[in-house]
Every structure is written in C-alpha cells, then in structure tokens.
Scaffold this motif. Structure first.
Motif, PDB file in Angstrom:
ATOM      1  N   MET A  65     -23.731  42.032  22.569  1.00 54.22           N
ATOM      2  CA  MET A  65     -24.927  42.236  23.402  1.00 54.22           C
ATOM      3  C   MET A  65     -26.095  42.546  22.481  1.00 54.22           C
ATOM      4  N   LEU A  66     -26.728  41.483  21.976  1.00 53.47           N
ATOM      5  CA  LEU A  66     -27.792  41.637  20.977  1.00 53.47           C
ATOM      6  C   LEU A  66     -29.159  41.321  21.557  1.00 53.47           C
ATOM      7  N   LYS A  98     -25.600  55.080  17.185  1.00 50.54           N
ATOM      8  CA  LYS A  98     -25.420  54.718  18.601  1.00 50.54           C
ATOM      9  C   LYS A  98     -23.943  54.521  18.951  1.00 50.54           C
ATOM     10  N   ALA A 111     -36.235  50.260  31.323  1.00 42.40           N
ATOM     11  CA  ALA A 111     -34.918  49.735  31.696  1.00 42.40           C
ATOM     12  C   ALA A 111     -34.757  48.371  31.024  1.00 42.40           C
ATOM     13  N   LYS A 133     -29.677  31.870  33.131  1.00 44.96           N
ATOM     14  CA  LYS A 133     -30.278  33.186  32.872  1.00 44.96           C
ATOM     15  C   LYS A 133     -31.790  33.061  32.634  1.00 44.96           C
ATOM     16  N   SER A 153     -30.872  37.825  16.267  1.00 45.68           N
ATOM     17  CA  SER A 153     -29.849  38.859  16.050  1.00 45.68           C
ATOM     18  C   SER A 153     -28.488  38.399  16.572  1.00 45.68           C
ATOM     19  N   LYS A 208     -39.753  37.545  25.439  1.00 47.71           N
ATOM     20  CA  LYS A 208     -38.826  36.621  24.758  1.00 47.71           C
ATOM     21  C   LYS A 208     -38.219  35.637  25.761  1.00 47.71           C
ATOM     22  N   GLY A 222     -27.168  48.805  22.584  1.00 43.24           N
ATOM     23  CA  GLY A 222     -28.511  49.178  23.023  1.00 43.24           C
ATOM     24  C   GLY A 222     -28.475  49.644  24.471  1.00 43.24           C
ATOM     25  N   GLY A 240     -23.206  45.700  19.444  1.00 48.52           N
ATOM     26  CA  GLY A 240     -24.548  45.859  20.021  1.00 48.52           C
ATOM     27  C   GLY A 240     -24.545  46.880  21.131  1.00 48.52           C
ATOM     28  N   TRP A 295     -19.176  48.382  17.216  1.00 47.75           N
ATOM     29  CA  TRP A 295     -20.059  48.318  16.044  1.00 47.75           C
ATOM     30  C   TRP A 295     -21.491  48.217  16.542  1.00 47.75           C
ATOM     31  N   PRO A 320     -36.835  46.216  28.347  1.00 46.88           N
ATOM     32  CA  PRO A 320     -38.006  46.267  27.464  1.00 46.88           C
ATOM     33  C   PRO A 320     -38.914  45.050  27.632  1.00 46.88           C
ATOM     34  N   GLY A 354     -25.689  47.357  26.102  1.00 45.12           N
ATOM     35  CA  GLY A 354     -24.354  47.359  25.485  1.00 45.12           C
ATOM     36  C   GLY A 354     -23.647  48.693  25.609  1.00 45.12           C
TER      37      GLY A 354
HETATM   38  N1  LIG Z   1     -32.334  45.870  29.350  1.00 43.93           N
HETATM   39  C1  LIG Z   1     -32.118  45.030  30.359  1.00 43.93           C
HETATM   40  O1  LIG Z   1     -32.448  45.319  31.522  1.00 43.93           O
HETATM   41  C2  LIG Z   1     -31.436  43.717  30.145  1.00 43.93           C
HETATM   42  C3  LIG Z   1     -31.361  43.116  28.907  1.00 43.93           C
HETATM   43  N2  LIG Z   1     -30.742  41.908  28.794  1.00 43.93           N
HETATM   44  C4  LIG Z   1     -30.628  41.243  27.502  1.00 43.93           C
HETATM   45  O2  LIG Z   1     -29.576  41.888  26.815  1.00 43.93           O
HETATM   46  C5  LIG Z   1     -29.849  41.929  25.420  1.00 43.93           C
HETATM   47  C6  LIG Z   1     -29.853  43.369  24.943  1.00 43.93           C
HETATM   48  O3  LIG Z   1     -30.826  44.050  25.688  1.00 43.93           O
HETATM   49  P1  LIG Z   1     -31.038  45.634  25.588  1.00 43.93           P
HETATM   50  O4  LIG Z   1     -29.740  46.320  25.478  1.00 43.93           O
HETATM   51  O5  LIG Z   1     -31.974  45.986  26.663  1.00 43.93           O
HETATM   52  O6  LIG Z   1     -31.809  45.708  24.201  1.00 43.93           O
HETATM   53  P2  LIG Z   1     -31.968  46.875  23.142  1.00 43.93           P
HETATM   54  O7  LIG Z   1     -33.218  46.552  22.437  1.00 43.93           O
HETATM   55  O8  LIG Z   1     -31.804  48.209  23.773  1.00 43.93           O
HETATM   56  O9  LIG Z   1     -30.707  46.643  22.172  1.00 43.93           O
HETATM   57  C7  LIG Z   1     -30.688  45.589  21.283  1.00 43.93           C
HETATM   58  C8  LIG Z   1     -29.428  45.619  20.470  1.00 43.93           C
HETATM   59  O10 LIG Z   1     -29.495  44.565  19.502  1.00 43.93           O
HETATM   60  C9  LIG Z   1     -29.309  45.150  18.203  1.00 43.93           C
HETATM   61  N3  LIG Z   1     -30.048  44.405  17.199  1.00 43.93           N
HETATM   62  C10 LIG Z   1     -31.352  44.049  17.210  1.00 43.93           C
HETATM   63  N4  LIG Z   1     -31.670  43.339  16.111  1.00 43.93           N
HETATM   64  C11 LIG Z   1     -30.543  43.253  15.368  1.00 43.93           C
HETATM   65  C12 LIG Z   1     -30.229  42.638  14.142  1.00 43.93           C
HETATM   66  N5  LIG Z   1     -31.138  41.953  13.434  1.00 43.93           N
HETATM   67  N6  LIG Z   1     -28.960  42.743  13.674  1.00 43.93           N
HETATM   68  C13 LIG Z   1     -28.030  43.429  14.380  1.00 43.93           C
HETATM   69  N7  LIG Z   1     -28.255  44.034  15.563  1.00 43.93           N
HETATM   70  C14 LIG Z   1     -29.504  43.943  16.059  1.00 43.93           C
HETATM   71  C15 LIG Z   1     -29.794  46.576  18.331  1.00 43.93           C
HETATM   72  O11 LIG Z   1     -29.279  47.346  17.281  1.00 43.93           O
HETATM   73  P3  LIG Z   1     -30.001  48.733  16.842  1.00 43.93           P
HETATM   74  O12 LIG Z   1     -29.496  49.769  17.790  1.00 43.93           O
HETATM   75  O13 LIG Z   1     -29.579  48.924  15.445  1.00 43.93           O
HETATM   76  O14 LIG Z   1     -31.486  48.502  16.991  1.00 43.93           O
HETATM   77  C16 LIG Z   1     -29.215  46.926  19.700  1.00 43.93           C
HETATM   78  O15 LIG Z   1     -27.855  47.185  19.614  1.00 43.93           O
HETATM   79  C17 LIG Z   1     -31.173  41.195  25.237  1.00 43.93           C
HETATM   80  O16 LIG Z   1     -30.893  39.862  24.926  1.00 43.93           O
HETATM   81  C18 LIG Z   1     -31.834  41.321  26.605  1.00 43.93           C
HETATM   82  O17 LIG Z   1     -32.747  40.275  26.842  1.00 43.93           O
HETATM   83  C19 LIG Z   1     -30.138  41.287  29.851  1.00 43.93           C
HETATM   84  C20 LIG Z   1     -30.161  41.852  31.077  1.00 43.93           C
HETATM   85  C21 LIG Z   1     -30.864  43.087  31.335  1.00 43.93           C
END
Ligand SMILES: NC(=O)C1=CN([C@@H]2O[C@H](COP(=O)(O)OP(=O)(O)OC[C@H]3O[C@@H](n4cnc5c(N)ncnc54)[C@H](OP(=O)(O)O)[C@@H]3O)[C@@H](O)[C@H]2O)C=CC1
Ligand SMILES: O=CCCC(=O)O
Length: 346
Positions: free
Chosen positions: A118-119, A90, A285, A225, A124, A293, A64, A62, A84, A287, A67
C-alpha cells in the motif's frame, strides 16, 4: 446454506482483452463475530500454505494512513503478518500487536506467501516492488504479490511483468474507501490479475473490506479506481463551489449541506466533509496530494483513449493550486481553499 449474498454480473469492457467478472459480496461484518471467525479459519485452512501446510503467511509493505489500519485488521483477525515500512517507526505499533518485522520488501516477500503493498504513488509502488531490495528479489513460485496502492495501469502492468518473471502471481487491488472504512474493515477492492491469487487472497480482502470486484486483466482494477476517484475529485470541487457560492449570496452553507443530504444528489461525502469545510478544517483522511495524483492519472487514462474529460481537467487545476498553496498533506477537501483565494473570500 449460502454464507455470502453474492451478485454476479459480467459486462464487456473495451479496456480489457477478456470478459471481466464482478463479484460484489455482502459485508462480512454483517455476520456475528464468532461465526465470522469460523468462516475465516475455514477459509485459511482450505487455502493452506504450499510451504509447510500451515496457514498462509501475509506480508504488508507500506504503513501509511491506509496500510496501518489494514495490516492491523489482519493481525486482529489472527493472521500471521510480517510488516515493512520505509519509516521504520510506523511498524512499531503493529509489532506491539504481534506483527513480525523484516528490514526490506525483499525479505518480507521471501518470508511470506502473500505480500500486500500500500504505497503512495506509481513511483513508490514500482520502487518497493521492483527496485533494489524490492519485493521481486525475494518472491518466487508459489507466492503472490497484491498491490493495493492507487497507480496507473501502465505501472501496474510493469510490476505485474516483473513479479511474474520470478514465477510468482500478481493481483492489483486498489481500494475505494478512506481512513475510517480502512479502520472498520469496510473497504471495496477493485481487483484484476491472476485469478488463483484472487481466490487465495479473498479471505484477507474480506477481513479488510466489505466487498470485492474481480475485473479481469491487470490494468482494469487501476482504471476502475481512477474513474471512481476522478469523479470523486470533481464532486468535491463542485461541493466547494456550492458552499462558497451559498455563503456569498447570504445563505447558510450548513443548510445547503442539509438540503443536499435529502435530495437526489445526496452523497455521504458531502455530509461527512461539508461541515468541516465550512469551518476551514481539513483533518486528513485522504491527502490532497494523492487526490491530485489520481486526477492526473485519470486524465492520462482519458488521454490514452481520446476521451474528453473537461470537468475533471478543470477540477485538477484546483487541486494543483491547493498543492501550490501548501495544502498537499491536508485532506483533499482543502481544495476549497483554492476557490476561496480565487473568489477573494479569504
Ligand atoms: N487515504 C485514503 O483515503 C486513501 C488512499 N488510497 C491510496 O492508497 C495509497 C496510500 O495512501 P495513504 O495511506 O493515504 O498514503 P500515506 O501518504 O499515508 O502513506 C504512503 C505510504 O507510502 C510510503 N512511501 C512513500 N514514498 C515511498 C518510497 N519512495 N519508498 C517507499 N515507501 C514510500 C510511505 O512510507 P513512509 O511512512 O516512510 O513515508 C507510506 O507508507 C495511495 O496510493 C492512495 O492514493 C486509496 C484509498 C483511500
Ligand atoms: O482513494 C481514495 C478514496 C477515498 C474514498 O473512497 O473515500
């Protein structure tokens, strides 16, 4: 000489069946880089892999907003990282920094001693851990799975069960802190689960974060959390209301942000997000869809113990409106748009 300034406290938590222990450790970034490397490599050699005596190999699933920088910090610290991501492109920037790549979570978990995930959300996180070609198919005794996604306790417990059924260990470790703290290695880890895995994973958590809390049974990290993010979501909605009200009565909302920053309700979030909200700019920063959620999951947690949370429930409605207005992928501060519409000021 103590390298860590550690505060330890224990308090009873009714959500847990065991007494949680909290470790809050001084940011490792407070130490000079050279010293830090010595500390880290010592930690790695102490916790050498059971596989072949070399240092612990790390998987990251993960990549995103969160991650990617987290995995990048592991690489920069010299860790052996295999990545992965569902969208393969990415992975490329990390591969160019030296990461290995495997085409499925299963293969990453089979390759690595400790795999982080980190999904986006509960679905997911569950799919990547337990689905077809999920990590549970590759993991086994002597290995660990650390889920740092924000999910509900129920999902975390299901993942725990499935991972543990293979003989591997499980730790939930959602993070407080957003994109910039992730880039700067300043996250706060809220962990719960297998304590030996917590100990093994701690050097990696310390590369990615500034502090870590161990909270006992699986579910407690998720609950902590969700409570934090429930409060954050309500605070953001309150800021949005205040900014719009100040504007409507003829005040300069920039001055409101300045006043807030000097008083008892000052919050870094207000100073960071307020000025861009005034300009209707929402660079992502955190979403908005993820904040909604978390509000939804926090309300579910409250429901499970019959705890009234009327303020969070009202704030959640605003995030739902913002989502319906197409703002899911904007920063969660875009929640102000749902009030602009309501107040007729846009
Ligand atoms: N952004 C922030 O400030 C913070 C976020 N978080 C939490 O961390 C987690 C990740 O957040 P963030 O990095 O911002 O989110 P993003 O939306 O940027 O990234 C999400 C990740 O999950 C993957 N993903 C989504 N759906 C699937 C699926 N069905 N199967 C496989 N992979 C999947 C995405 O893959 P792909 O690239 O293919 O879409 C991507 O790698 C969330 O739970 C969020 O609540 C926690 C603290 C802070
Ligand atoms: O889950 C997101 C948290 C964002 C933050 O702590 O700033």
């Amino acid at each position: 000489m103590a390298l860590w300034v550690r505060t330890t406290m224990a308090k009873y938590c009714s959500y847990s069946t065991q007494l949680p222990i909290h470790f809050a450790e001084r940011p490792i970034s407070a130490f000079p880089a050279k010293r830090l490397l010595t500390v880290r490599s010592k930690a790695f050699s102490v916790q050498a892999s059971a596989k072949d005596g070399s240092s612990t190999s790390v998987g990251f699933l993960g990549l995103g907003i969160m991650g990617s920088p987290m995995a990048q910090n592991l690489l920069k610290a010299g860790c052996d990282v295999t990545v992965w991501n569902r969208t393969k492109s990415k992975c490329d920037p990390l591969i160019s920094l030296g990461a290995k790549y495997k085409p499925s979570p299963e293969e990453v978990a089979a390759e690595c001693d400790v795999t982080f995930a980190m999904l986006a959300d509960p679905d997911s996180a569950f799919e990547v851990a337990c689905g077809e070609h999920g990590a549970a198919n590759g993991i086994g005794p002597g290995k660990g799975y650390v889920d740092v996604s924000t999910v509900d306790g129920g999902t975390s417990k299901l993942i725990n069960q499935r991972i543990k059924s293979t003989g591997a260990s499980f730790l939930e470790a959602p993070v407080s802190g957003s994109k910039k703290p992730a880039e700067d290695g300043q996250l706060i880890f809220l962990t719960a689960g297998d304590k030996p895995l917590y100990d093994l994973a701690s050097p990696f958590l310390d590369i990615m974060g500034k502090s870590r809390f161990y909270l006992g049974d699986v579910g407690n990290g998720a609950a902590m959390k969700l409570v934090v993010n429930m409060m954050m979501g309500s605070m953001m909605a309150t800021l949005a209301e205040g900014l719009l009200l100040s504007e409507k009565v003829g005040l300069d909302p920039n001055v409101l942000v300045e006043v807030l920053s000097q008083g008892a309700i000052s919050a870094p979030m207000y100073s960071m997000k307020g000025p861009s909200m005034i300009k209707s700019a929402y660079p992502t920063a955190f979403p908005l869809k993820h904040q909604q959620k978390d509000m939804r999951l926090a309300l579910g947690l409250a429901e499970s113990v019959s705890q009234p949370t009327p303020i969070a429930a009202a704030a959640n409605e605003l995030y739902k409106v913002a989502k319906a207005r197409g703002l899911s992928d904007d920063d969660f501060s875009a929640v102000i748009e749902s009030l602009r519409a309501k107040l007729g000021s846009s």
